[in-house]
Structures are given as C-alpha cells and as structure tokens.
Design a protein around this motif. Sequence first.
Motif, PDB file in Angstrom:
ATOM      1  N   ASN A 481       0.848  -1.191   0.000  1.00  0.00           N
ATOM      2  CA  ASN A 481       0.000   0.000   0.000  1.00  0.00           C
ATOM      3  C   ASN A 481       0.886   1.244   0.000  1.00  0.00           C
ATOM      4  O   ASN A 481       1.603   1.514   0.960  1.00  0.00           O
ATOM      5  CB  ASN A 481      -0.910  -0.023   1.227  1.00  0.00           C
ATOM      6  N   GLN A 482       0.835   1.977  -1.105  1.00  0.00           N
ATOM      7  CA  GLN A 482       1.689   3.151  -1.253  1.00  0.00           C
ATOM      8  C   GLN A 482       0.988   4.441  -0.843  1.00  0.00           C
ATOM      9  O   GLN A 482       1.543   5.530  -1.044  1.00  0.00           O
ATOM     10  CB  GLN A 482       2.146   3.266  -2.723  1.00  0.00           C
ATOM     11  N   SER A 483      -0.210   4.339  -0.290  1.00  0.00           N
ATOM     12  CA  SER A 483      -0.967   5.554   0.016  1.00  0.00           C
ATOM     13  C   SER A 483      -0.251   6.404   1.067  1.00  0.00           C
ATOM     14  O   SER A 483      -0.214   7.635   0.975  1.00  0.00           O
ATOM     15  CB  SER A 483      -2.378   5.198   0.502  1.00  0.00           C
ATOM     16  N   GLU A 484       0.331   5.746   2.076  1.00  0.00           N
ATOM     17  CA  GLU A 484       1.024   6.510   3.121  1.00  0.00           C
ATOM     18  C   GLU A 484       2.248   7.218   2.562  1.00  0.00           C
ATOM     19  O   GLU A 484       2.497   8.390   2.871  1.00  0.00           O
ATOM     20  CB  GLU A 484       1.422   5.574   4.259  1.00  0.00           C
ATOM     21  N   ALA A 485       3.001   6.508   1.718  1.00  0.00           N
ATOM     22  CA  ALA A 485       4.169   7.137   1.099  1.00  0.00           C
ATOM     23  C   ALA A 485       3.744   8.296   0.203  1.00  0.00           C
ATOM     24  O   ALA A 485       4.418   9.338   0.154  1.00  0.00           O
ATOM     25  CB  ALA A 485       4.954   6.102   0.293  1.00  0.00           C
ATOM     26  N   GLN A 486       2.611   8.119  -0.487  1.00  0.00           N
ATOM     27  CA  GLN A 486       2.122   9.186  -1.349  1.00  0.00           C
ATOM     28  C   GLN A 486       1.706  10.412  -0.531  1.00  0.00           C
ATOM     29  O   GLN A 486       1.968  11.557  -0.913  1.00  0.00           O
ATOM     30  CB  GLN A 486       0.946   8.679  -2.191  1.00  0.00           C
ATOM     31  N   ILE A 487       1.051  10.149   0.600  1.00  0.00           N
ATOM     32  CA  ILE A 487       0.648  11.261   1.472  1.00  0.00           C
ATOM     33  C   ILE A 487       1.866  12.011   1.988  1.00  0.00           C
ATOM     34  O   ILE A 487       1.903  13.256   1.996  1.00  0.00           O
ATOM     35  CB  ILE A 487      -0.207  10.729   2.638  1.00  0.00           C
ATOM     36  N   GLN A 488       2.887  11.271   2.410  1.00  0.00           N
ATOM     37  CA  GLN A 488       4.105  11.916   2.903  1.00  0.00           C
ATOM     38  C   GLN A 488       4.793  12.719   1.805  1.00  0.00           C
ATOM     39  O   GLN A 488       5.312  13.820   2.051  1.00  0.00           O
ATOM     40  CB  GLN A 488       5.057  10.855   3.463  1.00  0.00           C
ATOM     41  N   THR A 489       4.789  12.167   0.582  1.00  0.00           N
ATOM     42  CA  THR A 489       5.369  12.903  -0.546  1.00  0.00           C
ATOM     43  C   THR A 489       4.590  14.174  -0.822  1.00  0.00           C
ATOM     44  O   THR A 489       5.173  15.248  -1.055  1.00  0.00           O
ATOM     45  CB  THR A 489       5.401  12.022  -1.795  1.00  0.00           C
ATOM     46  N   ASP A 490       3.268  14.078  -0.792  1.00  0.00           N
ATOM     47  CA  ASP A 490       2.430  15.263  -1.025  1.00  0.00           C
ATOM     48  C   ASP A 490       2.656  16.322   0.055  1.00  0.00           C
ATOM     49  O   ASP A 490       2.699  17.526  -0.245  1.00  0.00           O
ATOM     50  CB  ASP A 490       0.960  14.861  -1.075  1.00  0.00           C
ATOM     51  N   ILE A 491       2.802  15.855   1.315  1.00  0.00           N
ATOM     52  CA  ILE A 491       3.059  16.812   2.405  1.00  0.00           C
ATOM     53  C   ILE A 491       4.397  17.502   2.201  1.00  0.00           C
ATOM     54  O   ILE A 491       4.515  18.734   2.325  1.00  0.00           O
ATOM     55  CB  ILE A 491       3.014  16.086   3.764  1.00  0.00           C
ATOM     56  N   ALA A 492       5.422  16.696   1.872  1.00  0.00           N
ATOM     57  CA  ALA A 492       6.745  17.284   1.637  1.00  0.00           C
ATOM     58  C   ALA A 492       6.709  18.260   0.469  1.00  0.00           C
ATOM     59  O   ALA A 492       7.300  19.346   0.536  1.00  0.00           O
ATOM     60  CB  ALA A 492       7.762  16.172   1.367  1.00  0.00           C
ATOM     61  N   LEU A 493       6.000  17.864  -0.587  1.00  0.00           N
ATOM     62  CA  LEU A 493       5.901  18.748  -1.748  1.00  0.00           C
ATOM     63  C   LEU A 493       5.170  20.033  -1.390  1.00  0.00           C
ATOM     64  O   LEU A 493       5.570  21.131  -1.817  1.00  0.00           O
ATOM     65  CB  LEU A 493       5.187  18.019  -2.887  1.00  0.00           C
ATOM     66  N   GLY A 494       4.099  19.924  -0.599  1.00  0.00           N
ATOM     67  CA  GLY A 494       3.351  21.112  -0.203  1.00  0.00           C
ATOM     68  C   GLY A 494       4.161  22.042   0.677  1.00  0.00           C
ATOM     69  O   GLY A 494       4.189  23.269   0.462  1.00  0.00           O
TER      70      GLY A 494
END
Length: 960
Positions: A481-494
């Motif tokens: 499940n990559q959703s958590e990694a995606q959320i962390q990436t989105d947070i870092a990007l934001g």
Amino acid sequence: ARGFSLPLQRPGDCGDTRYFDISRLACGPCGAHQRQSAGGSSCVCQTGYRTVSSNGGSSIICEKCPENKSGVTQDGWNCITCPKGLTSEGKCKCLHNEILVERSIDGILLNEALCILCNGSEKSFSASDVSGNRCVRCEQTFINASKSCDCSSPNILTGGLCFSASDSLPPKGVATVRFGQLGITLTSAWFLKNLQSSASACWLYSNLTACQALGNMCVMNMNSLSSSSTDACGLFQYIYINTARLGIVHSIAFWRHNLPWLYYGDQPGLASQVLEANHFPTVFSFKGTDKDVKLQFIAASFDAAGNFLKWQNLEGGILQLCPDTQTKLNAAYAFGTTYEQSCKISVSKILLDFPNPIFYDLFLEYNGDNGQQNLWAVPVLNLNLQYSEMFVNQGSNMNNWLLTRRFFLVDALSGKENDLGKLPRVIRIASKITISIRLVSHTQRGMIYPPLITVAYTDVLVQNPETQSVMVSFSVSYEMNQSEAQIQTDIALGVLGGLAVLWSLLKTAGWKRRTGSSIIDLQTVFKFLLFYAGDLANVFFIITVGTGIYWLVFFKAQQFVSVLLPLPSQEEEFVTYIACAFSLKALQFLQLLVSQLTIGIFFIDWERPKGKVLKAVEGEGVIKSAAAPVSIWRTYFIANEWNEIQTVRKINPLFQVLAVLFFLEVVGFSNLALMDSSSSLSRSSEGYIAPWSRILRFGVSAALWLAIAFLQIIFFSVIYERFVEDKISQFVDLCCMSNISVFLLSHSCFGYYIHGRSVHGHADTNMEEMNMNLKREAENLCSQRGLLPNTDGQTFQISISRKMRLHYDRIHESLTRKRGPARLLDSSANTFEQSTRAYNTMNKFLSSFIDHVHKEMDYIVKDKLLLERILGMEFMEPMEKSIFYNDEGHSFSDVLYYGNETTLFIFDILFFSIVDLASQSFVLAAILTYLQQEIFRFIRNTLGQKNLASKTLVDERFLI
C-alpha cells in the motif's frame, strides 16, 4: 486465524488402509477387507475378497471368496477357481501367450478359469470391451437401471452411462460454450457427450470423478453463470445448492463435500475479506533459509475427465508457456524478485503441446506450528468471468470481484464442435497470468496477504495454425500500500513548495533592490516566476532524490521484508516529478546563461605614464612632448584570463560522467536497480535478470552523481586548489600584479568589484623590478593590497546609487556605440578616436570613483549583516552613497560557471536521468550528458567572449 488453511496430504501419505479423496484432497479410511487402489484415489478389496457393490471411493462392499474358489476375477467382482495358480493379487494367472478367460463369450462366469478367449453369458452382466479382446463387466449404471447391459427405453443413455427414467435427474444441460471475445457460441462435442452424464452421476451417486469433470466444464465456460441457464456452471450450482446436507470440507464454507471448490461465494465485498482479512501465516526475508526466501507454490492437477493427476510444484515452469532455462523459470518464485516473461507462441505448437486441458487448484505451502505441512488456497481472479452485472473482475475495486479457484492454461477441447479427434474451431489460451504478492501494511517481519493469481484468457479462432500465433506472458509482482508514502510525498511537496514561494519572493525583493526599482510591473512578475521555477525544480529534485535513495537503501538492505517497490504503474507520478524538475531546472539554467552573457564589465587600468615622449602632431609638421603611452597588453592579458575562467567549474565534468558510468556499468552498481531482492553488484549471465525499476535507476545514478561530486569538491577545495591551482584566487592576484581592477555589474545597481591596484605603483616594468616588488611584498615591506588602508580585502559586492549608474550609462553609451574597430589597420579614424576617448573617459571616471574624487557619488565600505548574507540580499538602499560590501569568498564568481555549480550540477543529473529513463541506457545518457555540457560550454564561451569584447573595448581577435 486458520483462514482458508488445510493440511497437505499426498496419495503416498495415506498408506495401504486409506485412500486419497480427490474431493477433499485428503486421506480417507477404506472399509473392512479393503485396501488402497493402485492409483491411490479409491479403495479395492483385499486379496481373497470380491467386490459386492461399488460407487467409487470407499463406497464398496467386499465379500470373502470360499475355499473352493479362492481366486478373484480380474474385475474383482466374483470368485473363481484358478487351476494354474494365483498371482500376488489373488487373481488367476495363465502361462505365457495364454489369454485368461473368466467368463464365457456370452458373459457367464466360469466355475474354473480358462486360459483361452473369454466367453460368457448375460447372466454374469459381462460384455466385450471396445477392443473386443476380453470380456468385462458392463457399466454399473446399466445394471442398476435395467438389470442388464442394455439401456433401452424408457431408460436414459447419456455419456456412456445409463440412468433410470424414475431417477430424480438434474435439469437437462445446455452443451454450449460461449467465446465472448469472438462473439461465438458453439455446441461443444465434449460437453454434448459428458455434461449430462457427469452432472447425473455426480447428483445421483456423488461420483467424485464425475463431479470433478462437471466442475472442469464449468471452468472451461469461464465460470460464467446465469440464473436462467442450465449450462455447465448452472448444473454445478444446482448440485451445490441441493447438497448442503453433505457438509463442507476442511471447515471451508465454499468447499462442498464431493464437489470441487470453484467459487469463493458471491457476497458483495467478500473478495476484500479473502485477500485482506487474514495474513499468510509465515514470514519472508531476503536473506535467510530456502523456505524463507522462496514461494512454495503447489498445485493439484486434474484432467478434463475429472481424474486427479498429481501434486505439482510450480518450479520448473508449469505455468510458464514460454520456453526458457530451468534456472530462469525457477527464479519466478524467489521472494521479492519481480518476474516478467513474455513471448509469441504459434497455435500449432500450442495444439501439439496441449491437446487436452489440465486444470489446477493452486495452493501456497507453509509449515504449521507443529511442523505439519499446510496449504493456503490461492484465489483466482478470472478477468474473462461474467458472473452477473454485480461482479466485474476489472479495475481495482475488490468489492466488485468474484474470486474463483480452478484455472487452466490451454483449452483445445471445448472448442471442438463435432469430432473430438479433429482440430478445434476455437481454442482458449491463458495469455496473461500474474501472481500478485501484497505486503501487509506496517509489517516489520515480512508478513504478506494471501497471494492472488490473475488470469486473462484469449479466444483464438483456428484457421491456419502454422501461421497463427498468440502473445502470452507470465509475471510475478510484489506490491504494498503506497498511500502513506504518497501522502508523505504530497506533504513534503506542499511544505517545500510553500517555502519555495517565500524564498522566491525574497529573491524577487532582492532583485528589485539590486535593479533600483520599487515598482511591481510585468517584468517583476516574470522574474518571480523564473525564481520560482528554479526553486520549485530544487524541491522536485530533493523529493525525487530522497525517494530514490530511500527505496534503494530500505528495499535492498532489508532482511525481513518491510517495504516493497512501487509497481511500474505507480512509478508514473515519480517520473512526472523528475520531468517537472528537469523542465524547471532547464528554464533556470537558460535564464542563468542569458544573465551571464549580458553582464556589464570594465577593466580599470591604474597604470600611469612614467615619463614623456616626443610625438609628431599630424597635419602641423611639428614635434611636441607628450605623456608616454600606457601599454594595453596588460588589459588584453587580464581579458584573456577572465575569458578562460568563465566556464571553469568546481568539478571536472568529464571525469564526473566517466566515473559515474564506470561505477554503473563496470563495477556493476546498475544491478542494484533491478527489481529483485539481491544487493549483489554482479549477476549470472545464465540466471534470470529482473526488470529495471525506474525509481531504483534514478536512485542509484543520483547517489553516484552526488557521491562522486562530493569527493571531487573535497579534492579540489582541500587539495588541488590549495596546493596546485586555484584559478579564481589566481585571477585576483593577477589583477593586482597587472595593476588592473575589474568592475562588474550583474544588475542595474548591483555588481562586484575586484580591487587590482598595485601596491607598487607600477606594473608595466621589467623582470628585475617585478621580482623585487614581489620580494618586498613577501617581506611585508610595502602596504597591503586591500582597498582600505591596512586591509587585504580585494573583492567586494557593490550596491551603487542611481546617480552613479546614470553617469556610468552616459559614458557607456558612447563606449558601445561602436563595438571597436573591425580591422586594426583599416578602421575609421573618427570611430577609433571616439572609442578610445570613451574608453579613457570610463577608465578615468571609474578610477576617480574608486579614489573618492566625486563627492556627490561617493561610497562607503562596510560588512554585510549575517542575515543579509544568508538571504542573499541587501537591506540598505544606496540613496546618496554607493555601498561596497566586504567579500571574503570571491562572490564575483556568481557571474561565472564557478559560482553556479549547484545549478549546473543538478541540471546535469536531471538531464542524465531523463535520457536514462527514456532509453533505459546509462551509456547513452552519459554520452548525451557530456555532449550537452560541451555544447553549452561552447555557447557560454563564444557569446561570453563577444560580450566581453563589446563591454571592455578589447578587440575580439586578441581573445584567444
């Protein structure tokens, strides 16, 4: 916690007194005076006992033969006297070339066996077999229905079986098979012959083989079911629903006694429960014993007639239609290794290799707590299944899936319409098989969910088998499940993107201050967007490099599996980030290139005439004394040195590219980018090579670029520039020895100043005096080189006033009106004199400005505040006086390649990565990266040289 688990038992494990129940896939007890059959899947009477009745499996009755008839007939149903002795199985034997005859030609059982041709009467219920070379007892259903070997009306003959008209038979089946991809529905000869008989035998007698055969026909029809249809799946469901009283097998609710397990159930949302409710009860690692690092798949195989064939381990390429070496085929089940195999196979070869379908029930083997070998049922997702409108086995929504159990590779049987011996009209091929392994979220011990095998079938209309071919593929994929990694990436990007906005605003404010403008206009907005493009490119670069190195380190270095690589489809967003970073960084690089090619620069010559010379005045015919001319060669020399250092970098670009390529291709670091669990830098040429991971390719190459660049910077800054050559510091020293200062303007009101005024007064001297000057300076017998008395500061950042800039522009207009003589000898005298006069005026003005001659355009020297240095901007605006900021780090290199190494380096990495991701070739990426470096270096040198000639009046022919 047991989930869908069951113990693993093989026919050989059952012993002599038990048989292997092919319905339960487990051993069952034989009755009194019975033993296991030769095939192991049923019971037979022991030696000396005859069979009284039998319905298959353990449903038989045995009776001991009398002493005077101690032999048992070949069919086991009668006792007989054997004049020539008994075999080890208690049956009559004959001498060589004799045919054992136990019945008369009309089927009557003989009191004493004869070693002649068989003969019997109808009273014994025997009949000749198909070959006609022996007499056998006729099929039991004939005897049950008609008390004879005839199946006359009103009895029903179907599929070689005879059923009484009074029996409660299942509905009449529809012997059709639908091939949805071709839009063809045909009547199958196999179904026409066996469907009704298999369903009836399964229904009336619970015949295990018949039930398996019926299930196989349902699977050949793609498990498709309609409530109004009585096709193979309809008959199977009819029997399944009406035999609930028989109970279930291994406590699995979907596995009915005597029936094969075909479906998991049609409750909405059941698929997600099956696949995610329980984890597989064992752990996997990348570095451990064979059991821990391999997936032990095992399949129960059946033929089309429902006979159990054997347990088959998937190693060896059982499910892989493409031919390959044994080592490469077995690599498919190494845990953590993404496996992909595809090829094109001719239809003629498929028909030759798979004349009859083999059906598989797939399990994953593991050891229980007590050492018992257990099996976990592997569900099947048939992409061709059309169960009802509620279930569609497409997409990622598990709630709409209907999971099945049994599958096949090739079906060349159901597509035969008439003669079963002819070529089929249609064949169905498992063209795409994927085994999906999903990691349990937040696991640290290699826990996985139950595997899922996805099968997609292709229907082929057979026309010319020799010329027709089918593309088939087999793959094993691992996902988490990559959703958590995606959320962390989105947070870092934001977060980083927001900080980039603030940083760009500060840069824009600093740029406005340096340009001397306070109006927010369209140019300001455009400049902000350029700053933001560069900073956002850095944000994307940081995120992608961090992501790539994270997956590289944590995937390759783990022992117990806690992370799995993103699937190729999940890498698309990562590749998009790299593309965005490259595009934005390219925009920043081009803006940097343009700004460096348009800087203002002037060389201030402090040298003064040493005496006077006699000079003829043109047109007057008289000779007058004049100041001795000052040599221009020192200016030309400094201009050439400046021209040479314009593209000097902090690292060696060619060595950087070659070193990265060496470690990737020669040392073998590229093997770390393979989607397997191995962290070895070498791979066997005979072994399977996993596909590339784009994230790992970027992570490996970026890590090498960073590591080698870091070592280069350490080497050049600590060793080379200190003990061999520091071109930037040497240029400052050379300016001082040449008695020439450099005045640079990178913005309208901001630039850099290199104070090169000689402490010896003159630089245009002979060798002896030059050496004496150097000796005096070494012995501190002269003043220091700094702009201010008793200081060494020679380089400054300058913030000039608007008045100073306007005066500079007025002189510069006359200086640049003509870019210098086109030819030294044939140039216009007026043009030459005008340019010379403008040059002397600019030289005099700037030197007097430095000497504080112009009180209305004076300057002060001060240190920058720490915050000003950090932010790269100036808080104080030069209103009346210009400001010279002490500079300890040669910041004038900001207008050179040397001071922008970070931008150039990131651009090189991203260019290399973009080419590599597009071509999957590190060699091509290295070649093109070096070429682009050379092309842009040539552009920077050529246009920079023209700008230098234009701004300083140095003829371009003297720039070599």
